[in-house]
Design an enzyme around this catalytic site. Structure first.
Site, PDB file in Angstrom:
ATOM      1  N   SER A  29      66.216  -1.355 -22.288  1.00 52.29           N
ATOM      2  CA  SER A  29      64.670  -1.888 -22.436  1.00 52.29           C
ATOM      3  C   SER A  29      63.711  -0.773 -22.987  1.00 52.29           C
ATOM      4  CB  SER A  29      64.498  -2.259 -20.965  1.00 52.29           C
ATOM      5  OG  SER A  29      64.298  -1.067 -20.209  1.00 52.29           O
ATOM      6  N   LYS A  32      59.764   2.372 -17.480  1.00 50.54           N
ATOM      7  CA  LYS A  32      59.261   1.829 -18.261  1.00 50.54           C
ATOM      8  C   LYS A  32      57.510   2.602 -18.628  1.00 50.54           C
ATOM      9  CE  LYS A  32      61.422  -1.965 -17.655  1.00 50.54           C
ATOM     10  NZ  LYS A  32      62.545  -2.620 -18.462  1.00 50.54           N
TER      11      LYS A  32
END
Length: 187
Positions: free
Chosen positions: A46, A89
């Site tokens: 990701s 993230k």
């Protein structure tokens, strides 16, 4: 006899010194690990191309005691989807800012973000996916929260899917990749 007693006393004090030194070292490592530094394994793609699958990342916790995460920070936090799993993230927006997705680009407070780490893939809403939080845009991030997104937008369940993350749930600010050595470097 006195000489034998002194030798036994000397070896005992050496052993005592070693045990005390070892105990102090273990205590320091535990203090660093729980209050200063976090070590994280990245199992997914990701955050490609910034962080590779299998990279080991070092996160620091100290600055979070003095300031909230800021846009651009790469942070770690407990997954809102899978308890006990840590996610990595990038912070895109903070409390009070408004996020929109326009023509495949992220717009925060009316400004298109320059995101060279994303590549050419468009940023799409994930609200249509089963199990998503059903975010609608424009979306204003609640105070005390951050909006996080993976750099690999086509392969990241992030705030577009699960919504904002509480600042209290952010565990560290990722500062460097330390393994493998071929990927090592600051973030």
């Amino acid at each position: 006899m006195a000489r034998h007693a002194r030798e036994a006393e000397g070896s005992g004090s050496l052993l005592g010194w070693f045990v005390r030194t070892l105990a102090i070292c273990v205590a320091l490592v535990l203090l660093l690990r729980f209050f200063v530094i976090g070590v994280y394994y990245v199992p997914s793609g990701s955050m490609l191309d910034t962080i590779q699958i299998g990279d080991l990342v070092l996160g620091e916790k100290v600055t979070l005691a003095f300031r909230d995460p800021e846009p651009g920070d790469i942070v770690t936090f407990e997954s809102p989807l899978t308890p006990g799993e840590t996610l990595v993230k990038r912070v895109v927006a903070v409390g009070g800012q408004t996020v929109e997705l326009v023509d495949g680009r992220v717009v925060v407070d009316g400004r298109v973000l320059e995101e060279p780490y994303v590549g050419d893939a468009p940023t799409e809403s994930l609200s249509d996916l089963a199990g998503s939080a059903g975010i609608t845009y424009p979306y204003t991030v609640p105070e005390g929260s951050v909006w996080v997104m993976g750099d690999n937008r086509t392969n990241s369940k992030d705030s577009r899917y699960f919504g904002p993350v509480s600042v209290d749930d952010v565990t560290s600010r990722a500062i460097l990749i330390y393994w493998p050595l071929s990927d090592a470097g600051p973030l």
